[in-house]
Design an enzyme around this catalytic site. Sequence first.
Site, PDB file in Angstrom:
ATOM      1  CG  ASN A 152      39.585  48.940   8.522  1.00 49.58           C
ATOM      2  OD1 ASN A 152      38.649  48.598   9.233  1.00 49.58           O
ATOM      3  ND2 ASN A 152      39.431  49.212   7.254  1.00 49.58           N
ATOM      4  CD  GLU A 250      28.873  47.561   4.337  1.00 51.05           C
ATOM      5  OE1 GLU A 250      29.758  47.818   3.497  1.00 51.05           O
ATOM      6  OE2 GLU A 250      27.670  47.749   4.131  1.00 51.05           O
ATOM      7  N   GLY A 252      35.536  42.823   2.170  1.00 55.20           N
ATOM      8  CA  GLY A 252      36.760  43.316   1.539  1.00 55.20           C
ATOM      9  C   GLY A 252      36.548  43.878   0.138  1.00 55.20           C
ATOM     10  CB  CYS A 284      36.811  48.343   3.175  1.00 53.03           C
ATOM     11  SG  CYS A 284      35.860  49.828   3.569  1.00 53.03           S
TER      12      CYS A 284
HETATM   13  P1  NAP Z   1      38.525  40.131   9.963  1.00 54.28           P
HETATM   14  O1  NAP Z   1      39.763  39.361  10.169  1.00 54.28           O
HETATM   15  O2  NAP Z   1      37.450  39.558   9.138  1.00 54.28           O
HETATM   16  O3  NAP Z   1      37.973  40.513  11.426  1.00 54.28           O
HETATM   17  C1  NAP Z   1      36.864  41.348  11.616  1.00 54.28           C
HETATM   18  C2  NAP Z   1      36.209  41.051  12.953  1.00 54.28           C
HETATM   19  O4  NAP Z   1      35.671  39.719  12.929  1.00 54.28           O
HETATM   20  C3  NAP Z   1      37.154  41.099  14.147  1.00 54.28           C
HETATM   21  O5  NAP Z   1      36.456  41.570  15.273  1.00 54.28           O
HETATM   22  C4  NAP Z   1      37.525  39.627  14.313  1.00 54.28           C
HETATM   23  O6  NAP Z   1      37.958  39.308  15.618  1.00 54.28           O
HETATM   24  C5  NAP Z   1      36.190  38.953  14.013  1.00 54.28           C
HETATM   25  N1  NAP Z   1      36.302  37.553  13.592  1.00 54.28           N
HETATM   26  C6  NAP Z   1      37.395  36.892  13.149  1.00 54.28           C
HETATM   27  N2  NAP Z   1      37.071  35.612  12.848  1.00 54.28           N
HETATM   28  C7  NAP Z   1      35.753  35.463  13.110  1.00 54.28           C
HETATM   29  C8  NAP Z   1      34.828  34.388  12.984  1.00 54.28           C
HETATM   30  N3  NAP Z   1      35.209  33.203  12.517  1.00 54.28           N
HETATM   31  N4  NAP Z   1      33.539  34.611  13.319  1.00 54.28           N
HETATM   32  C9  NAP Z   1      33.117  35.817  13.758  1.00 54.28           C
HETATM   33  N5  NAP Z   1      33.956  36.868  13.907  1.00 54.28           N
HETATM   34  C10 NAP Z   1      35.256  36.705  13.582  1.00 54.28           C
HETATM   35  O7  NAP Z   1      38.852  41.552   9.312  1.00 54.28           O
HETATM   36  P2  NAP Z   1      40.033  42.527   9.681  1.00 54.28           P
HETATM   37  O8  NAP Z   1      41.312  41.828   9.371  1.00 54.28           O
HETATM   38  O9  NAP Z   1      39.811  43.073  11.046  1.00 54.28           O
HETATM   39  O10 NAP Z   1      39.762  43.727   8.658  1.00 54.28           O
HETATM   40  C11 NAP Z   1      40.232  43.733   7.347  1.00 54.28           C
HETATM   41  C12 NAP Z   1      39.177  43.352   6.341  1.00 54.28           C
HETATM   42  O11 NAP Z   1      37.968  44.073   6.577  1.00 54.28           O
HETATM   43  C13 NAP Z   1      39.584  43.731   4.933  1.00 54.28           C
HETATM   44  O12 NAP Z   1      39.241  42.686   4.061  1.00 54.28           O
HETATM   45  C14 NAP Z   1      38.750  44.975   4.647  1.00 54.28           C
HETATM   46  O13 NAP Z   1      38.553  45.227   3.281  1.00 54.28           O
HETATM   47  C15 NAP Z   1      37.491  44.672   5.382  1.00 54.28           C
HETATM   48  N6  NAP Z   1      36.721  45.901   5.689  1.00 54.28           N
HETATM   49  C16 NAP Z   1      35.550  46.137   5.022  1.00 54.28           C
HETATM   50  C17 NAP Z   1      34.838  47.320   5.260  1.00 54.28           C
HETATM   51  C18 NAP Z   1      33.557  47.641   4.533  1.00 54.28           C
HETATM   52  O14 NAP Z   1      32.855  48.546   4.962  1.00 54.28           O
HETATM   53  N7  NAP Z   1      33.216  46.953   3.462  1.00 54.28           N
HETATM   54  C19 NAP Z   1      35.321  48.229   6.200  1.00 54.28           C
HETATM   55  C20 NAP Z   1      36.496  47.930   6.875  1.00 54.28           C
HETATM   56  C21 NAP Z   1      37.204  46.765   6.606  1.00 54.28           C
HETATM   57  P3  NAP Z   1      39.554  39.227  15.940  1.00 54.28           P
HETATM   58  O15 NAP Z   1      40.064  40.605  15.814  1.00 54.28           O
HETATM   59  O16 NAP Z   1      39.558  38.725  17.330  1.00 54.28           O
HETATM   60  O17 NAP Z   1      40.145  38.291  14.946  1.00 54.28           O
END
Ligand code: NAP
Length: 479
Positions: A152, A250, A252, A284
């Site tokens: 994002n 960091e 959701g 997030c």
């Molecule tokens: P995500 O699905 O958790 O993916 C994040 C990263 O992790 C991607 O590079 C993904 O690769 C990788 N990944 C996926 N499965 C994994 C596994 N089993 N082991 C290790 N790495 C893995 O998150 P997203 O859909 O990209 O982002 C949305 C979420 O992020 C929301 O819940 C949002 O609230 C949260 N977020 C939090 C913050 C904060 O600062 N707190 C900031 C931004 C976003 P792939 O792309 O190849 O699947």
Amino acid sequence: MKMIIGGIKVDSRSKETVDVICPSDGKFLDVVPVATEEDVKEAIETAKKGQKLWSKVSLYERERILKRYIELVDENKEGIAEILSLEQGRPYQQNLSDMYSQVNNILPTYIDAYKHFHGKTTQPGAYSFNKNDFQVVVREPVGVVAAIIAYNSPVTILYRKVIPALITGNAIVVKPATDAPLAVIRCMELLVEAGVTPEAINLVTGSGSKVGKWISENPHVNTISFTGSTEVGIDIIQKSSVNLTRCHLELGGNDAFIILEDADIDLAVKSAYSGRIPVSGQICASPKRFIVDKKIVEEFTDKLIAAISKVTIGQPMDENVELCGLINEKAAIQALEQVEYTVKQGAKIALGGERHKAVLLPTVLTDVTKDMDIAQSMEVFAPVFPIIVVENEEEAVEIANNTHYGLSGSVFSKDMRRAMHIANQLETGQVVINSHGWYLNPDQPFGGYKKSGLGREGVEDTLSAFTQEKTITFKDYLY
Ligand code: NAP
Ligand code: MG
């Protein structure tokens, strides 16, 4: 584009690639390699060797190289913002303005701060046994920092991890999101160009379930800094725990946006808009639950609908566009399913509730009650505004805290004592009074309570997280 191992652009050993598509028009942008397990191992082992070299470069010289890097980012910011906008489907002006902020605020702050991040000495003679002993506590890099990044805000997330990792003398292995890897790769290439020890710069692409797993399980990774979903954060910590790898997560959020009856309603509407419309609500800490006092809910809802009906929807490179699509069509289908599910639970669609390919139209849901999933722990990563009516501020706090998330939140009131009283009760890592909770200053600790994270990001916290303290005692040194 290619992966980067030891500062060199490389393909996967298998030659397999995955396409990167612009979600707004479905056009093909580029491919990135699908790393094999051997590629990931090589990247981590190279980082381990590179760290020994990079940490020997003096802090003064590391500062000079990273400041040269900032100049390179500045010179290339339009190009980076454009790639990012196309791969993410986010308006170009929003990404460009983020790039200005990176160049002027975020990047220099971490670099400058570390120069003044001093060690300490203990007091000789404070105890019966240490009268003649002199002790210094120094900071050393942790070694290899792996940064796993969400789609994002990939460049912002990259910088908040990679710049502190490098200034403190660590090497890095970056794993960008598969849907938005290109701008991150470009930013990493510039690190090599700026003169960072090439072996310290590594980036691998491919699916999180495989590449992320190989990183999490690797014993040579010393710290994992992850931004993404709670579910994946838990998976990473489970897999890496066998090596006691440090994890900073960091995750959701389902942030509450509380509007008391004495609030400035126009301000609340403006903030709801500026917190939830950018990045199509895929932030997030964007407001995700609108908890509104019954006395003003009608006025707030009418004004919110009037404001967001005017959102300009278009392609990322169009001028004055405010909203494009979500990261891909699947994400839009899923967000609409969450809306429809909430309607089945009794909510009403007051605006939107429609999808066109990857675009989910801004959607306002009324009649949302506290027993519904959306009012608790169902995070909707899209421009959706569920409105929950409350009788009083006690009920507002009860609903706000009735979730397993605890990232950020906000309160609107003209009475600062009331707002402070609520802020004190919210179980979140941040509360913003009279604006939305998406507030990120590099000097503040940013992170979540409960399942929204582990650890904090920000200058002091991240520099501490990426270094470890060593105490050196000069026994009987003093006399
Ligand atoms: P995500 O699905 O958790 O993916 C994040 C990263 O992790 C991607 O590079 C993904 O690769 C990788 N990944 C996926 N499965 C994994 C596994 N089993 N082991 C290790 N790495 C893995 O998150 P997203 O859909 O990209 O982002 C949305 C979420 O992020 C929301 O819940 C949002 O609230 C949260 N977020 C939090 C913050 C904060 O600062 N707190 C900031 C931004 C976003 P792939 O792309 O190849 O699947
Ligand atoms: Mg995801």
